[in-house]
Design an enzyme around this catalytic site. Structure first.
Site, PDB file in Angstrom:
ATOM      1  N   ASP A   1      11.763 106.815  16.515  1.00  0.00           N
ATOM      2  CA  ASP A   1      12.521 106.109  17.062  1.00  0.00           C
ATOM      3  C   ASP A   1      13.330 106.841  18.263  1.00  0.00           C
ATOM      4  O   ASP A   1      13.089 108.080  18.399  1.00  0.00           O
ATOM      5  CB  ASP A   1      13.881 105.670  16.107  1.00  0.00           C
ATOM      6  CG  ASP A   1      14.881 104.839  16.977  1.00  0.00           C
ATOM      7  OD1 ASP A   1      14.358 104.004  17.506  1.00  0.00           O
ATOM      8  OD2 ASP A   1      16.119 104.974  16.280  1.00  0.00           O
TER       9      ASP A   1
ATOM     10  N   ASP B   1      16.779 105.787  12.489  1.00  0.00           N
ATOM     11  CA  ASP B   1      18.359 105.889  11.896  1.00  0.00           C
ATOM     12  C   ASP B   1      18.569 104.818  11.232  1.00  0.00           C
ATOM     13  O   ASP B   1      19.799 104.396  10.924  1.00  0.00           O
ATOM     14  CB  ASP B   1      19.172 106.569  13.128  1.00  0.00           C
ATOM     15  CG  ASP B   1      19.359 105.486  14.178  1.00  0.00           C
ATOM     16  OD1 ASP B   1      18.323 105.066  14.567  1.00  0.00           O
ATOM     17  OD2 ASP B   1      20.357 105.742  14.807  1.00  0.00           O
TER      18      ASP B   1
END
Length: 216
Positions: free
Chosen positions: A14, A177
Site C-alpha cells: 500500500d 494498514d
C-alpha cells in the site's frame, strides 16, 4: 503458515500510511477550509461521491475540481485541489525507501494503492523524499486504482494485479494498514501483513521472510 512465507517471491505494498507517512487530520483541515464536509465525503467508511469517483478513475482531475467547486459553492483551481490532497502527505522515510531498493533486487515489488492523479503527481516525483527519486523507482510495477478502474478491497483489483504481472497468489505478500484490504487480498489466497498506519513495517516483514543478502 510460516513455512509458506518461504515461498514468497512477490511483495505488494500500500502507499499512504505504509510508504509515505499519512496525515489525515491535516488533509481534512485543508478540505474543510475549502468548504468540504469531510464527514460526508471522506469519513471513517471511506471516500464517497466525487472523491471515490476520482480514485476509481471515473472522473478526471478537471471534473473533480468542477465537482468540488459545486459542493463548496466557489471555484476550485487545480492548484487548490492539489494542495488539499497533498495534506495527506507527511514525507517518506528514506531508510524505508532504501530497504525497498534492496528488496527490489530479490523480490518482484509492486505498489497497489487506492489513489488519484493529484497524489501521484506528488509521490511519483522528486518531491517524495530527500533522495529526490520518484516512487516508481522503488517498484517494478504500479497498480493504481484510478488507472486500473478498481478499488481495494475489491478482489478484482488484486486479481488484475496478479494477472497483469503473471504473479501467483500463494507466492505473493500484501502489506497494508487497513484490515479490510488485507482481508480482500487473502480471499484470493494472497498472504497478508497488516501494519499500523505510519509504523515501520520492516521489523514485521523480516520476521516472516528470509533475511536480505545484505544482512538486514
Amino acid at each position: 503458515m510460516m513455512c509458506k512465507f518461504n515461498m514468497i517471491r512477490n511483495i505488494l505494498f500500500d502507499m499512504g500510511g505504509v510508504i509515505f507517512l499519512q496525515n489525515t487530520e491535516k488533509a481534512f483541515r485543508r478540505f474543510a477550509s475549502q468548504g468540504i464536509d469531510t464527514d460526508i465525503y471522506m469519513g471513517a467508511h471511506g471516500q464517497k461521491g466525487i472523491f471515490l469517483e476520482l480514485e476509481e478513475g471515473k472522473i478526471s482531475k478537471e471534473e473533480f475540481c468542477k465537482g468540488m467547486g459545486e459542493i463548496a459553492g466557489h471555484e476550485v483551481s487545480m492548484q487548490k485541489a492539489a494542495w488539499c490532497w497533498e495534506g495527506f502527505f507527511d514525507g517518506a522515510p528514506v531508510e524505508r525507501l532504501h530497504t525497498l531498493l534492496e528488496l527490489k533486487g530479490q523480490y518482484h515489488l509492486g505498489l497497489l494503492s487506492n489513489t488519484n492523479p493529484f497524489m501521484m503527481e506528488l509521490t511519483d516525483s522528486a518531491r517524495l523524499s530527500n533522495d529526490c527519486r520518484p516512487i516508481s523507482d522503488y517498484f517494478h510495477s504500479l497498480f493504481l486504482s484510478y488507472e486500473m478502474k478498481a478499488y481495494k478491497p475489491e478482489e478484482r483489483f488484486f486479481r488484475m494485479a496478479l494477472e497483469r504481472d503473471g504473479l501467483l497468489a500463494e507466492e505473493t505478500l500484501f502489506i497494508d494498514d487497513a484490515v479490510k484490504n488485507i482481508e480482500g487480498a487473502r480471499r484470493l489466497g494472497i498472504h497478508g501483513l497488516h501494519v499500523p498506519t505510519n509504523a515501520d513495517w520492516r521489523p514485521q516483514l523480516f520476521e516472516i521472510i528470509p533475511p536480505l543478502r545484505s544482512g538486514l
